[in-house]
Scaffold this motif. Structure first.
Motif, PDB file in Angstrom:
ATOM      1  N   TYR A  68       3.736   0.452   2.731  1.00 12.65           N
ATOM      2  CA  TYR A  68       3.619  -0.694   3.627  1.00 12.65           C
ATOM      3  C   TYR A  68       3.624  -1.970   2.782  1.00 12.65           C
ATOM      4  N   TYR A  69       4.239  -3.004   3.323  1.00 13.27           N
ATOM      5  CA  TYR A  69       4.356  -4.246   2.588  1.00 13.27           C
ATOM      6  C   TYR A  69       4.032  -5.433   3.482  1.00 13.27           C
ATOM      7  N   ALA A  70       3.455  -6.450   2.869  1.00 18.31           N
ATOM      8  CA  ALA A  70       3.294  -7.713   3.562  1.00 18.31           C
ATOM      9  C   ALA A  70       4.669  -8.336   3.774  1.00 18.31           C
ATOM     10  N   THR A  97       8.419  -3.246  -4.573  1.00 17.27           N
ATOM     11  CA  THR A  97       8.401  -1.818  -4.297  1.00 17.27           C
ATOM     12  C   THR A  97       7.206  -1.191  -4.979  1.00 17.27           C
ATOM     13  N   MET A  98       6.408  -0.504  -4.187  1.00 16.02           N
ATOM     14  CA  MET A  98       5.237   0.187  -4.735  1.00 16.02           C
ATOM     15  C   MET A  98       5.535   1.660  -4.874  1.00 16.02           C
ATOM     16  N   ALA A 127       0.846  -1.190   0.000  1.00 13.75           N
ATOM     17  CA  ALA A 127       0.000   0.000   0.000  1.00 13.75           C
ATOM     18  C   ALA A 127       0.878   1.234   0.000  1.00 13.75           C
ATOM     19  N   ILE A 128       0.314   2.322  -0.508  1.00 15.96           N
ATOM     20  CA  ILE A 128       1.049   3.580  -0.570  1.00 15.96           C
ATOM     21  C   ILE A 128       0.102   4.719  -0.246  1.00 15.96           C
ATOM     22  N   GLN A 153      -4.366  -2.254   5.305  1.00 20.01           N
ATOM     23  CA  GLN A 153      -4.090  -3.589   4.817  1.00 20.01           C
ATOM     24  C   GLN A 153      -5.344  -4.444   4.684  1.00 20.01           C
ATOM     25  N   ARG A 154      -6.493  -3.886   4.991  1.00 20.53           N
ATOM     26  CA  ARG A 154      -7.740  -4.644   4.899  1.00 20.53           C
ATOM     27  C   ARG A 154      -8.500  -4.284   3.640  1.00 20.53           C
ATOM     28  N   GLU A 155      -9.099  -5.282   3.023  1.00 22.87           N
ATOM     29  CA  GLU A 155      -9.868  -5.040   1.807  1.00 22.87           C
ATOM     30  C   GLU A 155     -10.980  -4.022   2.040  1.00 22.87           C
TER      31      GLU A 155
END
Length: 121
Positions: free
Chosen positions: A59-61, A69-70, A50-51, A103-105
């Motif tokens: 943020y990354y899992a 990398t986003m 996510a960005i 991080q949640r849908e």
């Protein structure tokens, strides 16, 4: 009408890189955080990255941290996911989403149709 269109997926061998793109239209792109989620065969969709709206926070899992990398280009209304050192377990349909940073849908309002990434060993 809001549209999110992913591209860049494909069939690759383990160890190589791919860059996914998600082009958006119909929304105030710079006002939204963006996320990448993925769904492997037979599994539930999961968070990948996510960005924030400005690109200042990412943020990354754990499964992709250090390899993916986003980034985003607010002038082009597009987000990217650079995926390096791909592994067979990265095989999934990758979805981009626009919404609140998280991080949640449930935090994401708009979703793309997904792009398939298949990594062979």
């Amino acid at each position: 009408q809001v549209q999110l269109v992913e591209s860049g997926g494909g069939l690759v061998q383990a160890g190589v890189s791919l860059r996914l793109s998600c082009a958006t239209s119909g929304l105030s792109f710079s006002n939204y955080a963006m996320g990448w989620f993925r769904q492997a065969p037979g599994k539930e969709r999961e968070f990948a990255a996510a960005i924030s709206w400005s690109g200042g926070r990412t943020y990354y899992a754990n499964a992709v941290k250090g390899r993916f990398t986003m980034s985003r280009d607010n002038a082009k209304n597009t987000v990217y996911l650079q995926m390096n050192s791909l592994k067979p377990e990265d095989t999934a349909v990758y979805y981009c989403a626009a919404g609140a940073l998280g991080q949640r849908e449930s935090e994401y309002r708009y979703w793309g149709q997904g792009t398939q990434v298949t990594v062979s060993s």
